[in-house]
Design an enzyme around this catalytic site. Sequence first.
Site, PDB file in Angstrom:
ATOM      1  N   TYR A 170      -1.705  -0.419  10.410  1.00  0.00           N
ATOM      2  CA  TYR A 170      -1.415  -1.006   8.802  1.00  0.00           C
ATOM      3  C   TYR A 170      -0.914  -0.286   8.349  1.00  0.00           C
ATOM      4  O   TYR A 170      -0.243  -1.305   7.326  1.00  0.00           O
ATOM      5  CB  TYR A 170      -3.249   0.028   8.346  1.00  0.00           C
ATOM      6  CG  TYR A 170      -3.554  -0.718   6.970  1.00  0.00           C
ATOM      7  CD1 TYR A 170      -4.157  -1.782   6.300  1.00  0.00           C
ATOM      8  CD2 TYR A 170      -3.262   0.280   6.198  1.00  0.00           C
ATOM      9  CE1 TYR A 170      -4.249  -2.544   5.247  1.00  0.00           C
ATOM     10  CE2 TYR A 170      -3.210   0.217   3.999  1.00  0.00           C
ATOM     11  CZ  TYR A 170      -3.996  -1.480   4.379  1.00  0.00           C
ATOM     12  OH  TYR A 170      -3.651  -1.894   2.888  1.00  0.00           O
ATOM     13  N   SER A 179       0.810  -1.366  -0.089  1.00  0.00           N
ATOM     14  CA  SER A 179      -0.238  -0.170   0.203  1.00  0.00           C
ATOM     15  C   SER A 179       0.981   0.768   0.262  1.00  0.00           C
ATOM     16  O   SER A 179       2.057   1.414   0.712  1.00  0.00           O
ATOM     17  CB  SER A 179      -0.997   0.152   1.737  1.00  0.00           C
ATOM     18  OG  SER A 179      -1.699   0.990   1.587  1.00  0.00           O
TER      19      SER A 179
END
Length: 257
Positions: A162, A149
């Site tokens: 995350y 990501s």
Amino acid sequence: MGTQRLEGKIALVTGGSRGIGRAVVERLAQDGAVVALTYASNESAAHDVVERVRKDGGRAFALHAQLGRRGDAAALWSAFDAQIPQHAPGRSVDIIVNNAGIGRSANLTSLTEDGFDEVFAVNVRAPFFIVQEGLKRLRDAGRIINISSGAAHLAMPEAIAYGATKSALDNFTLNLAKELGARAITANSVAPGIIDTDVNAGWLRGNPEAEAHAASLAALGRVGQPEDVADIVAFLASDDARWVTGKVIDATGGSGL
């Protein structure tokens, strides 16, 4: 069907029933691979992907895999071994795409220990042991592609755990590239930005202001689509990418430039 440049190849895509994973499954199958896709809970969505692939002339099958638990990788590969003879000879794999992941919208003060453990178990531990267990099946000159990501390289306090998991995944990719290079196995990460998937649907779809803001973050001026990421994965899975390894491929459309 497409160019068939992956004809004869077998791919495993975790989290392949929706979003980016679904687009990856469809693209790899379009390029000729036999694709095993995993799903955690939405069996109907997984079988819908399989049927769509088969309708388009491709080959795919679904495996139930509850990731984030001890023994999950061994269970996944056991299910793979049981089903693969029906779809392709042998019990080998050429392409592993670690796509399954979860997010946690929690900052430093609100994240619980259970939440921390869960997001690391699914996003980091599962890919680690999926690869470890899969190495005995992964052919030389194979491909490992981890879906990371853009958050791995940004300060996002509201999703602190995350982002940390995706940074860990990128480091895992780097080490895999070094460790497996002697077998001509490449390992790379693909790092998407904001993608129009079900995960983001609640705040993005049907909200012109949110969509405009998300589009403004990318140099290319639009919100990313799952196919934008899947096409990059397809390149990395192909022989065209044989000399690319240990890299994080930015798939944010130029966000943050």
